[in-house]
Design an enzyme around this catalytic site. Structure first.
Site, PDB file in Angstrom:
ATOM      1  N   ASP A  79       0.620  -1.096  -0.049  1.00  9.75           N
ATOM      2  CA  ASP A  79       0.156  -0.070  -0.156  1.00  9.75           C
ATOM      3  C   ASP A  79       0.986   1.189  -0.057  1.00  9.75           C
ATOM      4  OD1 ASP A  79      -2.138  -1.332   0.103  1.00  9.75           O
ATOM      5  OD2 ASP A  79      -2.422  -1.383   2.490  1.00  9.75           O
ATOM      6  N   ARG A 127      -5.460  -6.528 -10.700  1.00  8.51           N
ATOM      7  CA  ARG A 127      -6.355  -7.556 -11.232  1.00  8.51           C
ATOM      8  C   ARG A 127      -7.352  -7.583 -12.218  1.00  8.51           C
ATOM      9  NH1 ARG A 127      -6.623  -7.823  -4.607  1.00  8.51           N
ATOM     10  NH2 ARG A 127      -4.931  -9.368  -4.356  1.00  8.51           N
TER      11      ARG A 127
END
Length: 293
Positions: A79, A127
């Site tokens: 992150d 993704r």
């Protein structure tokens, strides 16, 4: 003196920070968790890339470091932006579970090719780009929330399944929910996926020594190489990029993918290297995934 360890409020974040507290306790130091609300946690409806380009789970923790509210901050390293606060550094991380993604869904006999006919829930640009790359007809629906919430939404029928980091599932005690692991050379993980980002002031040498002694050599190499890849691509946390280090004896295969945006085609590439050459050879991987053959 009790060290204050800053962390987010989510269950997974608390588990990760507790691992860091354990390392400090093992070294004979007292430590306590300090929970800090972050922008990414407060805004639970928008996709992450619409909340901010970089560090939506990081900014408030780094502010607490600057202001002295905490002595160190524990992040999910994936992150974190590729550059951190001046005067601060990342400690070598402890060993991590697999960096791979996993499919969590309702199908009992799942095969990856089944994704072509599924409704898949994900909010990750990486993704999404990988799903579209391999299975152009896949239907994708957005999803937010912690690991437990996303699994619950799938079980309630939002989608046929979702893609999640295996490390987060394992740390949360939810590895039994994995329907099948995904090939990390195809669904290449985000840089530093599964690693802990332990951020602290550069002059806290006594703490850096403790974390170095508790670190895992492969995890430490991953952090250096994968963050170098992220920096060289000038990529944000939301960029559709991936890197996976596959160890084969002394050889390391660096698998990477990259696109400027989620709507552009991904470019995949692989470079073979060793631990000694990896920091140089990862730049060759960057050149290849940018299409500069």
């Amino acid at each position: 003196m009790t060290l204050r360890v800053g962390t987010r409020a989510s269950k997974l974040a608390q588990i990760q920070a507790t691992e860091v507290v354990g390392i400090l306790n093992e070294a004979g130091l007292d430590a306590e968790l300090v929970t800090i609300s972050t922008k990414g946690d407060r805004c639970k409806t928008l996709p992450i890339h619409k909340i901010g380009k970089n560090g939506v789970f990081v900014g408030e923790l780094e502010r607490a470091l600057r202001e002295g509210t905490v002595d160190l901050a524990v992040h999910s390293l994936k992150d974190m932006p590729s550059k951190i606060l001046g005067g601060y550094t990342l400690a070598p991380p402890p060993a991590a579970p697999s960096d791979a993604d996993a499919f969590v869904g309702q199908a009992m006999d799942f095969k990856e090719a089944d994704l072509a006919r599924m409704v898949v829930a994900t909010g990750s640009n990486r993704r999404i780009a990988q799903l579209k790359h391999f299975y152009p007809d896949v239907e994708i629906v957005p999803i937010r929330g912690n690991v437990e919430t996303r699994i619950q939404k799938v079980e309630e029928g939002l989608a046929d399944g979702t893609l999640l980091a295996y490390a987060g599932l394992a740390r949360s005690g939810l590895a039994h929910k994995v329907t099948a692991p995904l090939d990390p050379t195809r669904f290449i993980p985000s840089p530093s996926q599964g690693l802990l980002g332990i951020e602290l002031a550069e002059d806290r040498r006594e703490l850096l020594k403790i974390f170095a002694e508790a670190s895992d050599s492969h995890a430490a190499l991953r952090m250096k190489v994968e963050r170098a890849y992220q920096r060289a691509l000038n990529a944000s946390c939301q960029s559709p990029i991936g890197i996976h280090m596959e160890q084969n004896g002394k050889d390391i295969a660096l698998h990477g993918c990259f696109a400027e945006t989620v709507d552009e085609p991904l470019i995949y590439a692989t470079v073979t290297t060793t631990a000694e050459r990896a920091m140089d050879d990862v730049l060759e991987l960057v050149r290849k995934v940018k299409g500069h053959e």
